[in-house]
Design an enzyme around this catalytic site. Structure first.
Site, PDB file in Angstrom:
ATOM      1  N   SER A 104       0.833  -1.191   0.000  1.00 37.66           N
ATOM      2  CA  SER A 104       0.000   0.000   0.000  1.00 37.66           C
ATOM      3  C   SER A 104       0.876   1.253   0.000  1.00 37.66           C
ATOM      4  O   SER A 104       1.689   1.433  -0.897  1.00 37.66           O
ATOM      5  CB  SER A 104      -0.967  -0.045   1.187  1.00 37.66           C
ATOM      6  OG  SER A 104      -1.991   0.908   1.051  1.00 37.66           O
ATOM      7  N   ASP A 129      -9.350  -4.276  -5.884  1.00 44.49           N
ATOM      8  CA  ASP A 129      -8.817  -3.411  -4.832  1.00 44.49           C
ATOM      9  C   ASP A 129      -9.689  -2.161  -4.722  1.00 44.49           C
ATOM     10  O   ASP A 129      -9.784  -1.376  -5.667  1.00 44.49           O
ATOM     11  CB  ASP A 129      -7.374  -3.029  -5.172  1.00 44.49           C
ATOM     12  CG  ASP A 129      -6.654  -2.322  -4.028  1.00 44.49           C
ATOM     13  OD1 ASP A 129      -7.338  -1.673  -3.207  1.00 44.49           O
ATOM     14  OD2 ASP A 129      -5.422  -2.410  -3.969  1.00 44.49           O
ATOM     15  N   HIS A 136      -7.327  -5.626  -1.693  1.00 40.91           N
ATOM     16  CA  HIS A 136      -6.148  -4.823  -1.362  1.00 40.91           C
ATOM     17  C   HIS A 136      -5.173  -5.562  -0.454  1.00 40.91           C
ATOM     18  O   HIS A 136      -3.961  -5.491  -0.658  1.00 40.91           O
ATOM     19  CB  HIS A 136      -6.614  -3.535  -0.678  1.00 40.91           C
ATOM     20  CG  HIS A 136      -5.525  -2.569  -0.348  1.00 40.91           C
ATOM     21  ND1 HIS A 136      -4.855  -1.842  -1.308  1.00 40.91           N
ATOM     22  CD2 HIS A 136      -4.984  -2.193   0.852  1.00 40.91           C
ATOM     23  CE1 HIS A 136      -3.961  -1.054  -0.731  1.00 40.91           C
ATOM     24  NE2 HIS A 136      -4.018  -1.265   0.580  1.00 40.91           N
TER      25      HIS A 136
END
Length: 433
Positions: free
Chosen positions: A246, A337, A372
């Site tokens: 991330s 995501d 994600h």
């Protein structure tokens, strides 16, 4: 008709076999039940109590074969928290038991102790009320992030905080800097597992600590952390990697492109983007990110963050100049995501690197139906979970569906470890343009 349990006068107690009873979290389990009646319906259930005292469960419905045997790796689950032939379905399909707190996420905090799972077999196809039933057989297993001999060393040096995990053996070993995302804190479990595969792994804390002045944290903090790792006696100083998830991916890409000190042999970036490069303080970077906060969506009380960087900006100053990266980069993304526009970012990075002449350094893995939070294999899928957004506590939507997300975690982890081995252990001089 399905068979039921034998009568007491002829009962042969079912035998539940689970191997290994003690192993790493990325090792597959072999689960077999024997001594059942032919065509007997049974439920296999896996239970774990987290460090926060929340209870998680996964269960599957099976029918024994003509020999009274259920082999989880070969037989299909007819129902439960997963269906079909799923060798590790008992693990990756785990969910909080009914009545649990909202927005939970299963993460290991104290990696020097195991995660203990209780696997049981019950007569019949059961979906609830397990605590009121007596299991036919039960087996406990320990799942570890640290292999025997891995050392954990907490570091607080030159203003940098983190934890170093060192593989067993004489060394020195390749090293990597492990960067988590905007949730902050010190997250150790991935670094511990990577050390178990032969890499000195430095889990770096760079957000959400009283001892770290996050508003003033800048490029130098990451450069000092890299130098600390590089200078360690157990590390091969010319064989280092960056590993980001991330926001950590954005940090990794920024450092690889611009830093004159951080010269990684390779980078792994999961569910990240090159938009909003880290070239100033983290506070300034987050201010840039939140300029588009009006694009944030809330659906079913869940926050969707991915639109903040869409459309991907054309202005080069708003993106990491990935054309300057001189080492192999592996991008791992999920097509569903909902937190970061990682797929769109990867496509733009491909175009930028093609134009710059370094596209050959980029490898992209995109997994349909994955979200994600692409974690080490067999970690339960969390489509949404609690998250601190500034001073507010929200439910963040991460995306993904359980089965394709589980497949993505298993496949990507194998490829990530192979990628790191290839570029940190087996290659010669660093790749050049």
């Amino acid at each position: 008709m399905l068979a039921t349990s034998r009568t007491l006068s002829t009962r042969v107690w079912p035998l539940l076999l689970v191997k290994p009873t003690r192993g790493l979290v990325d090792e597959k389990l072999k689960v077999i039940v024997r001594n059942l009646n032919p065509r007997q319906g049974v439920t296999l259930r896996c239970v774990h109590q987290s460090e926060d005292k929340d209870v998680w469960e996964g269960f599957g419905h099976y029918i024994s074969d003509q020999r009274g045997t259920v082999t989880v790796a070969k037989d299909a689950s007819m129902g439960g928290t997963y269906k079909g032939v799923e060798a590790m379905g008992l693990m990756w399909s785990m969910q909080p038991v009914p009545g649990s707190r909202k927005g939970l996420r299963l993460r290991k905090k104290h990696v020097l102790s195991p995660m203990v799972f209780h696997i049981s077999v019950f007569d019949g196809h059961i979906t609830q009320g397990f605590s009121q039933l007596t299991a036919l057989a039960t087996h406990d297993v320990e799942r570890w992030y640290v292999a025997p001999g891995v050392q954990r060393v907490y570091l607080q040096e030159k203003g940098v905080r983190g934890t170093l995990f060192i593989p067993p053996g004489p060394g020195p070993f390749p090293g990597l800097l492990d960067l988590w995302g905007g949730g902050g804190g010190l997250v150790e479990y991935r670094a511990a597992l990577l050390a178990s595969h032969g890499f000195v792994s430095f889990a770096l804390e760079y957000l959400s600590s009283e001892e770290i002045n996050a508003p003033m944290t800048d490029v130098k903090y990451f450069e000092v952390a890299y130098q600390i790792l590089q200078s360690h006696a157990m590390v091969q100083k010319d064989r280092l990697a960056l590993f980001g998830l991330s926001f950590g991916s954005c940090v990794a890409l920024s450092m690889a492109a611009y830093s004159k000190i951080i010269k990684p042999r390779c980078c792994v970036c999961i569910s990240g983007s090159h938009v909003n490069p880290v070239q100033r303080t983290l506070s300034e970077t987050f201010q840039e990110i939140t300029k588009n906060i009006s694009k944030m969506r809330v659906e079913d009380d869940q926050v969707i963050w991915r639109d903040l960087i869409l459309p991907i900006p054309a202005d080069p100053s708003m993106k990491v100049d990935v054309g300057q990266i001189k080492c192999p980069v592996l991008l791992v993304n999920g097509s569903d995501d909902q937190n970061v526009a990682a797929v769109e970012s990867a496509e733009d990075m491909e175009r930028m690197m093609e134009k710059a002449g370094n596209r050959h350094l980029l490898q992209v893995l995109t997994y349909p139906g994955a979200g994600h939070l692409i974690e080490p294999p067999y970690t339960p899928h969390h489509r949404a979970s609690n998250f601190a957004l500034g001073k507010d506590k929200v439910i963040m939507l991460w995306g993904g569906q359980a089965k394709p997300h589980a497949d993505a975690q298993e496949d990507s982890w194998e490829k990530i470890v192979a990628f790191l081995q290839q570029h940190l252990y087996f290659t010669g001089p660093q790749a050049k343009l």
